[in-house]
Design a protein around this motif. Structure first.
Motif, PDB file in Angstrom:
ATOM      1  N   THR A   3       0.831  -1.210   0.000  1.00 57.59           N
ATOM      2  CA  THR A   3       0.000   0.000   0.000  1.00 57.59           C
ATOM      3  C   THR A   3       0.871   1.267   0.000  1.00 57.59           C
ATOM      4  OG1 THR A   3      -0.174  -0.225   2.389  1.00 57.59           O
ATOM      5  CG2 THR A   3      -2.012  -1.070   1.097  1.00 57.59           C
ATOM      6  N   TRP A   6       1.569   2.474  -3.468  1.00 57.78           N
ATOM      7  CA  TRP A   6       0.443   3.178  -4.095  1.00 57.78           C
ATOM      8  C   TRP A   6       0.246   4.557  -3.480  1.00 57.78           C
ATOM      9  CZ3 TRP A   6      -1.300   1.516  -8.546  1.00 57.78           C
ATOM     10  CH2 TRP A   6      -1.082   0.181  -8.893  1.00 57.78           C
ATOM     11  N   TRP A  10       0.249   8.196  -5.451  1.00 52.96           N
ATOM     12  CA  TRP A  10      -0.740   9.279  -5.325  1.00 52.96           C
ATOM     13  C   TRP A  10      -0.045  10.579  -4.926  1.00 52.96           C
ATOM     14  CZ3 TRP A  10      -5.484   9.622  -7.123  1.00 52.96           C
ATOM     15  CH2 TRP A  10      -6.183   8.453  -7.426  1.00 52.96           C
ATOM     16  N   HIS A  18      -5.893   6.689 -13.953  1.00 46.30           N
ATOM     17  CA  HIS A  18      -7.126   7.428 -13.647  1.00 46.30           C
ATOM     18  C   HIS A  18      -7.752   7.937 -14.941  1.00 46.30           C
ATOM     19  CE1 HIS A  18      -9.979   9.662 -11.330  1.00 46.30           C
ATOM     20  NE2 HIS A  18      -9.683  10.745 -12.013  1.00 46.30           N
ATOM     21  N   CYS A  46     -10.515   1.255  -5.377  1.00 49.80           N
ATOM     22  CA  CYS A  46     -11.366   2.120  -6.209  1.00 49.80           C
ATOM     23  C   CYS A  46     -10.707   3.411  -6.659  1.00 49.80           C
ATOM     24  CB  CYS A  46     -12.661   2.438  -5.461  1.00 49.80           C
ATOM     25  SG  CYS A  46     -12.394   3.335  -3.931  1.00 49.80           S
ATOM     26  N   VAL A  65     -13.154   0.667  -1.631  1.00 46.77           N
ATOM     27  CA  VAL A  65     -12.024   0.429  -0.716  1.00 46.77           C
ATOM     28  C   VAL A  65     -10.767   0.981  -1.376  1.00 46.77           C
ATOM     29  CG1 VAL A  65     -10.764  -1.252   0.660  1.00 46.77           C
ATOM     30  CG2 VAL A  65     -13.125  -1.744  -0.008  1.00 46.77           C
ATOM     31  N   SER A  68      -5.264   4.836  -0.269  1.00 49.28           N
ATOM     32  CA  SER A  68      -4.675   6.176  -0.249  1.00 49.28           C
ATOM     33  C   SER A  68      -5.675   7.176   0.315  1.00 49.28           C
ATOM     34  CB  SER A  68      -4.261   6.588  -1.661  1.00 49.28           C
ATOM     35  OG  SER A  68      -4.069   7.992  -1.706  1.00 49.28           O
ATOM     36  N   PHE A 106      -7.348  -3.230   1.476  1.00 49.21           N
ATOM     37  CA  PHE A 106      -8.454  -4.129   1.079  1.00 49.21           C
ATOM     38  C   PHE A 106      -8.379  -5.466   1.824  1.00 49.21           C
ATOM     39  CE2 PHE A 106      -9.676  -7.652  -1.808  1.00 49.21           C
ATOM     40  CZ  PHE A 106     -11.041  -7.428  -1.843  1.00 49.21           C
ATOM     41  N   ALA A 124      -9.173  -2.165 -13.097  1.00 48.71           N
ATOM     42  CA  ALA A 124      -7.789  -1.839 -12.728  1.00 48.71           C
ATOM     43  C   ALA A 124      -7.471  -2.157 -11.270  1.00 48.71           C
ATOM     44  CB  ALA A 124      -7.475  -0.383 -13.053  1.00 48.71           C
ATOM     45  N   ALA A 128      -3.781  -4.494 -11.068  1.00 51.54           N
ATOM     46  CA  ALA A 128      -2.801  -3.660 -10.355  1.00 51.54           C
ATOM     47  C   ALA A 128      -1.906  -4.513  -9.456  1.00 51.54           C
ATOM     48  CB  ALA A 128      -3.528  -2.619  -9.509  1.00 51.54           C
TER      49      ALA A 128
HETATM   50  C1  LIG Z   1      -4.578   1.028 -10.767  1.00 51.16           C
HETATM   51  S1  LIG Z   1      -5.427   1.917  -9.567  1.00 51.16           S
HETATM   52  C2  LIG Z   1      -7.130   1.708 -10.072  1.00 51.16           C
HETATM   53  C3  LIG Z   1      -8.068   2.634  -9.366  1.00 51.16           C
HETATM   54  C4  LIG Z   1      -9.527   2.568  -9.859  1.00 51.16           C
HETATM   55  N1  LIG Z   1     -10.079   1.237  -9.796  1.00 51.16           N
HETATM   56  C5  LIG Z   1      -9.685   3.158 -11.235  1.00 51.16           C
HETATM   57  O1  LIG Z   1     -10.198   2.471 -12.122  1.00 51.16           O
HETATM   58  O2  LIG Z   1      -9.290   4.323 -11.415  1.00 51.16           O
HETATM   59  C6  LIG Z   1      -5.306   0.833  -8.151  1.00 51.16           C
HETATM   60  C7  LIG Z   1      -5.767   1.523  -6.882  1.00 51.16           C
HETATM   61  O3  LIG Z   1      -5.759   0.571  -5.825  1.00 51.16           O
HETATM   62  C8  LIG Z   1      -5.248   1.159  -4.659  1.00 51.16           C
HETATM   63  N2  LIG Z   1      -4.697   0.034  -3.886  1.00 51.16           N
HETATM   64  C9  LIG Z   1      -3.633  -0.742  -4.200  1.00 51.16           C
HETATM   65  N3  LIG Z   1      -3.467  -1.730  -3.294  1.00 51.16           N
HETATM   66  C10 LIG Z   1      -4.484  -1.578  -2.390  1.00 51.16           C
HETATM   67  C11 LIG Z   1      -4.866  -2.303  -1.232  1.00 51.16           C
HETATM   68  N4  LIG Z   1      -4.191  -3.398  -0.796  1.00 51.16           N
HETATM   69  N5  LIG Z   1      -5.950  -1.884  -0.533  1.00 51.16           N
HETATM   70  C12 LIG Z   1      -6.674  -0.788  -0.954  1.00 51.16           C
HETATM   71  N6  LIG Z   1      -6.333  -0.068  -2.046  1.00 51.16           N
HETATM   72  C13 LIG Z   1      -5.258  -0.451  -2.765  1.00 51.16           C
HETATM   73  C14 LIG Z   1      -4.224   2.178  -5.164  1.00 51.16           C
HETATM   74  O4  LIG Z   1      -3.982   3.226  -4.257  1.00 51.16           O
HETATM   75  C15 LIG Z   1      -4.885   2.678  -6.447  1.00 51.16           C
HETATM   76  O5  LIG Z   1      -5.688   3.806  -6.198  1.00 51.16           O
END
Ligand SMILES: C[S@@+](CC[C@H](N)C(=O)[O-])C[C@H]1O[C@@H](n2cnc3c(N)ncnc32)[C@H](O)[C@@H]1O
Length: 219
Positions: A3, A6, A10, A18, A46, A65, A68, A106, A124, A128
């Protein structure tokens, strides 16, 4: 990719995923799931996606969820609303109207917090994560989704070096979800010409797959 990775992205504004607009596949294919407007929808990982507001506009209660706090804060600031904040286990809930964003990891979300969920949306999120994390993600999602939940999953397949995003071939989606969900591949789109960043990474093809899933009853 933990985390902190990520959160740093941000902070540094490296958020190329995004879209800044509602996802076209979400708008086209979400209605095919046939979920009632009052269904509550889980959106793992999200970000501060416009998709959250679109789902809420369909009438859904939305539970996002996101690890960031900056992304969560920006989502509400961009929406011009002031959320209530309260701790919930290892996470913090930010809520306003039909939208609750759980700020935190998450993998710390408790099944007690998703008992009301009937739908889910992944754009995504799966892609990710590293291969090991994807297995843990699918297992955790399984523990969070009540039987009969229906979801829309967007996955990407390409032949370029490791990401994020990571390539997730249809066979892997089937292996991660096929034993506990009914899976239907709704569409395959060729993104090679439009997603030029993959060409720069050396990819010779880029495909996006849209899946409809329905969680099966546990035996
Ligand atoms: C590639 S982005 C996709 C964001 C969103 N779904 C979109 O379509 O714009 C992945 C997101 O997951 C968050 N993230 C990554 N690992 C996570 C975790 N273990 N728990 C919660 N959020 C997480 C990141 O901060 C990032 O905002």
């Amino acid at each position: 990719m933990d985390t902190q990775f990520w959160q740093q992205r941000w902070r540094e504004g490296i958020t190329g995923w995004h879209e800044g607009t509602v996802n076209a596949h979400l708008q086209s294919y979400w209605p095919k799931l046939g979920l009632p407007a009052e269904a509550s929808v889980l959106v793992p990982l999200c970000g501060r996606s416009e998709d959250l507001g679109w789902l809420a506009d369909q009438g859904h209660e939305v539970l996002g969820v996101e690890c960031s706090e900056q992304a969560v804060e920006e989502w509400f600031a961009n929406s011009g609303v002031t959320p209530e904040r309260k701790p919930q286990g290892a996470l913090e809930v930010w809520s306003e109207g039909k939208l609750e964003l759980l700020c935190g990891d998450f993998f710390e979300v408790d099944p007690q917090d998703t008992k009301q969920v009937a739908g889910w949306y992944d754009r995504a999120a799966l892609i990710a994560l590293t291969k090991e994390q994807r297995c843990a993600y699918a297992a955790h999602l399984r523990s969070l989704l009540p039987a009969g939940s229906r979801g829309l999953l967007l996955s990407l397949e390409f032949d370029a070096p490791a990401g994020p995003p990571f390539s997730v071939a249809p066979a892997e989606v089937e292996s991660l979800f096929g034993s506990w969900c009914q899976l239907e591949r709704l569409v395959e789109s060729d993104l090679f010409e439009t997603e030029t960043k993959f060409q720069k990474r050396g990819a010779s093809f880029v495909l996006e797959h849209v899946w409809a899933l329905e969680t099966q009853n546990e035996d």
